[in-house]
Write a protein that holds these residues in place. Structure first.
Motif, PDB file in Angstrom:
ATOM      1  N   THR A 117       9.353  -7.699   4.618  1.00 59.17           N
ATOM      2  CA  THR A 117       9.340  -7.645   2.993  1.00 59.17           C
ATOM      3  C   THR A 117       9.153  -5.989   2.470  1.00 59.17           C
ATOM      4  N   ALA A 118       9.380  -5.976   1.443  1.00 55.96           N
ATOM      5  CA  ALA A 118       9.317  -4.445   0.938  1.00 55.96           C
ATOM      6  C   ALA A 118       7.979  -3.805   1.268  1.00 55.96           C
ATOM      7  N   TRP A 119       6.797  -4.378   1.010  1.00 60.63           N
ATOM      8  CA  TRP A 119       5.337  -4.200   1.425  1.00 60.63           C
ATOM      9  C   TRP A 119       5.458  -3.644   2.778  1.00 60.63           C
ATOM     10  N   GLN A 120       5.817  -4.572   3.809  1.00 61.39           N
ATOM     11  CA  GLN A 120       5.655  -4.485   5.051  1.00 61.39           C
ATOM     12  C   GLN A 120       6.597  -3.252   5.634  1.00 61.39           C
ATOM     13  N   GLU A 121       7.887  -3.122   5.092  1.00 59.98           N
ATOM     14  CA  GLU A 121       8.619  -1.752   5.351  1.00 59.98           C
ATOM     15  C   GLU A 121       7.830  -0.710   4.869  1.00 59.98           C
ATOM     16  N   ARG A 122       7.077  -0.551   3.852  1.00 59.35           N
ATOM     17  CA  ARG A 122       6.610   0.552   3.123  1.00 59.35           C
ATOM     18  C   ARG A 122       5.326   0.965   4.225  1.00 59.35           C
ATOM     19  N   VAL A 123       4.522  -0.157   4.509  1.00 56.02           N
ATOM     20  CA  VAL A 123       3.582   0.187   5.445  1.00 56.02           C
ATOM     21  C   VAL A 123       4.077   0.735   6.847  1.00 56.02           C
ATOM     22  N   TRP A 124       5.175   0.118   7.308  1.00 54.74           N
ATOM     23  CA  TRP A 124       5.631   0.354   8.617  1.00 54.74           C
ATOM     24  C   TRP A 124       5.923   1.937   8.707  1.00 54.74           C
ATOM     25  N   LYS A 125       6.530   2.417   7.605  1.00 57.85           N
ATOM     26  CA  LYS A 125       7.121   3.795   7.561  1.00 57.85           C
ATOM     27  C   LYS A 125       5.796   4.530   7.371  1.00 57.85           C
ATOM     28  N   ILE A 126       4.635   4.146   6.720  1.00 56.35           N
ATOM     29  CA  ILE A 126       3.398   5.197   6.830  1.00 56.35           C
ATOM     30  C   ILE A 126       2.984   5.180   8.211  1.00 56.35           C
ATOM     31  N   LEU A 127       2.927   4.098   9.123  1.00 51.32           N
ATOM     32  CA  LEU A 127       2.572   4.265  10.348  1.00 51.32           C
ATOM     33  C   LEU A 127       3.392   5.292  11.234  1.00 51.32           C
ATOM     34  N   GLU A 128       4.779   5.235  10.852  1.00 57.89           N
ATOM     35  CA  GLU A 128       5.356   6.181  11.687  1.00 57.89           C
ATOM     36  C   GLU A 128       4.920   8.019  11.435  1.00 57.89           C
ATOM     37  N   THR A 129       4.257   8.125  10.289  1.00 53.23           N
ATOM     38  CA  THR A 129       3.858   9.297   9.882  1.00 53.23           C
ATOM     39  C   THR A 129       2.457   9.772  10.701  1.00 53.23           C
ATOM     40  N   ILE A 130       1.820   8.698  11.340  1.00 58.49           N
ATOM     41  CA  ILE A 130       0.516   8.796  11.726  1.00 58.49           C
ATOM     42  C   ILE A 130       0.660   9.858  13.160  1.00 58.49           C
ATOM     43  N   PRO A 131       0.136  11.069  13.337  1.00 62.47           N
ATOM     44  CA  PRO A 131       0.284  11.772  14.350  1.00 62.47           C
ATOM     45  C   PRO A 131      -0.012  11.183  15.719  1.00 62.47           C
ATOM     46  N   TYR A 132       0.559  11.553  16.817  1.00 67.47           N
ATOM     47  CA  TYR A 132       0.245  11.219  18.168  1.00 67.47           C
ATOM     48  C   TYR A 132      -1.169  11.688  18.347  1.00 67.47           C
ATOM     49  N   GLY A 133      -2.002  10.928  18.982  1.00 69.80           N
ATOM     50  CA  GLY A 133      -3.398  11.228  19.329  1.00 69.80           C
ATOM     51  C   GLY A 133      -4.196  11.178  18.086  1.00 69.80           C
ATOM     52  N   THR A 134      -3.791  10.635  17.257  1.00 67.35           N
ATOM     53  CA  THR A 134      -4.794  10.468  16.025  1.00 67.35           C
ATOM     54  C   THR A 134      -4.897   9.192  15.658  1.00 67.35           C
ATOM     55  N   THR A 135      -5.976   8.764  14.849  1.00 67.78           N
ATOM     56  CA  THR A 135      -6.197   7.389  14.163  1.00 67.78           C
ATOM     57  C   THR A 135      -6.370   7.598  12.481  1.00 67.78           C
ATOM     58  N   THR A 136      -6.132   6.393  11.977  1.00 65.97           N
ATOM     59  CA  THR A 136      -6.212   6.550  10.643  1.00 65.97           C
ATOM     60  C   THR A 136      -6.997   4.966  10.384  1.00 65.97           C
ATOM     61  N   SER A 137      -7.430   4.402   9.014  1.00 67.19           N
ATOM     62  CA  SER A 137      -7.990   3.279   8.879  1.00 67.19           C
ATOM     63  C   SER A 137      -7.073   2.526   7.885  1.00 67.19           C
ATOM     64  N   TYR A 138      -7.363   1.175   8.056  1.00 66.88           N
ATOM     65  CA  TYR A 138      -6.416   0.151   7.244  1.00 66.88           C
ATOM     66  C   TYR A 138      -6.605   0.683   5.656  1.00 66.88           C
ATOM     67  N   GLY A 139      -7.547   1.094   5.389  1.00 64.47           N
ATOM     68  CA  GLY A 139      -7.825   1.475   3.992  1.00 64.47           C
ATOM     69  C   GLY A 139      -7.101   2.856   3.656  1.00 64.47           C
ATOM     70  N   MET A 140      -6.848   3.659   4.655  1.00 69.89           N
ATOM     71  CA  MET A 140      -6.128   4.878   4.419  1.00 69.89           C
ATOM     72  C   MET A 140      -4.498   4.626   4.303  1.00 69.89           C
ATOM     73  N   VAL A 141      -4.245   3.494   5.067  1.00 68.13           N
ATOM     74  CA  VAL A 141      -2.741   3.244   5.225  1.00 68.13           C
ATOM     75  C   VAL A 141      -2.364   2.468   3.721  1.00 68.13           C
ATOM     76  N   ALA A 142      -3.424   1.474   3.327  1.00 71.43           N
ATOM     77  CA  ALA A 142      -3.401   0.938   2.018  1.00 71.43           C
ATOM     78  C   ALA A 142      -3.226   2.014   0.997  1.00 71.43           C
ATOM     79  N   ALA A 143      -3.830   2.886   0.891  1.00 72.54           N
ATOM     80  CA  ALA A 143      -3.982   4.038  -0.156  1.00 72.54           C
ATOM     81  C   ALA A 143      -2.719   4.763   0.011  1.00 72.54           C
ATOM     82  N   LYS A 144      -2.246   4.950   1.080  1.00 67.74           N
ATOM     83  CA  LYS A 144      -0.724   5.781   1.184  1.00 67.74           C
ATOM     84  C   LYS A 144       0.282   4.928   0.514  1.00 67.74           C
ATOM     85  N   ALA A 145       0.254   3.661   0.864  1.00 68.77           N
ATOM     86  CA  ALA A 145       1.156   2.633   0.286  1.00 68.77           C
ATOM     87  C   ALA A 145       1.027   2.322  -1.269  1.00 68.77           C
ATOM     88  N   GLY A 146       0.193   3.002  -1.725  1.00 64.41           N
ATOM     89  CA  GLY A 146      -0.039   2.855  -3.156  1.00 64.41           C
ATOM     90  C   GLY A 146      -1.087   2.006  -3.758  1.00 64.41           C
TER      91      GLY A 146
END
Length: 155
Positions: free
Chosen positions: A71-100
């Protein structure tokens, strides 16, 4: 005209990885119980090489073109995942915030859970806000393994 689907398999430290591709991009990477019939193309071969390099600790980013379908939402979230640098982590809330939508951490988690391209779209880099390893379709042991590999502890 629909592109032909090609499939390839590889052994990995996590088990058997199945790669599915069109003539131009990877569509799916997941773990399977056993290898099936292969019909490989250049995209599959390049994906295997990049994954082998990753598991040896020699690759931190992937160059292979990706074409996940969702879906458009899933694809937006997946694009954000691709920006998480190697060796680092983030939270679900941060991904949601970046997705708008900062209040959509559960929806982000749903999209992350449905990520069709294991490792190349690094859903393993998303953890609970308290630092806990939560939810991973390929099992928490594999999530832990990937995070340790990326931290240097897995080598």
């Amino acid at each position: 005209m629909m592109e032909a689907t090609c499939v390839g398999y590889m052994d990995s430290p996590m088990g058997v990885i199945r790669m599915e591709a069109s003539d131009t991009a990877i569509r799916r990477v997941d773990l399977v119980e056993k290898k099936g019939e292969s019909r490989e193309n250049e995209i599959i071969r390049k994906c295997r090489t990049e994954l082998e390099d990753y598991f040896r600790g020699e690759r931190k980013t992937f160059d292979i073109p990706l074409a996940p379908e969702g879906t458009a939402w899933q694809e937006r979230v997946w694009k954000i995942l691709e920006t998480i640098p190697y060796g680092t982590t983030t939270s679900y809330g941060m991904v949601a915030a970046k997705a708008g939508n900062p209040k959509a951490s559960r929806a982000a988690g749903g999209a992350i859970h449905n990520n069709p391209i294991l490792i190349l779209i690094p859903c393993h880099r998303v953890i609970g806000k308290n630092g806990s390893l939560t939810g991973f379709g390929s099992g928490l042991d594999n999530k832990r393994y990937l995070l340790e590999l990326e931290s240097g502890a897995g080598r």
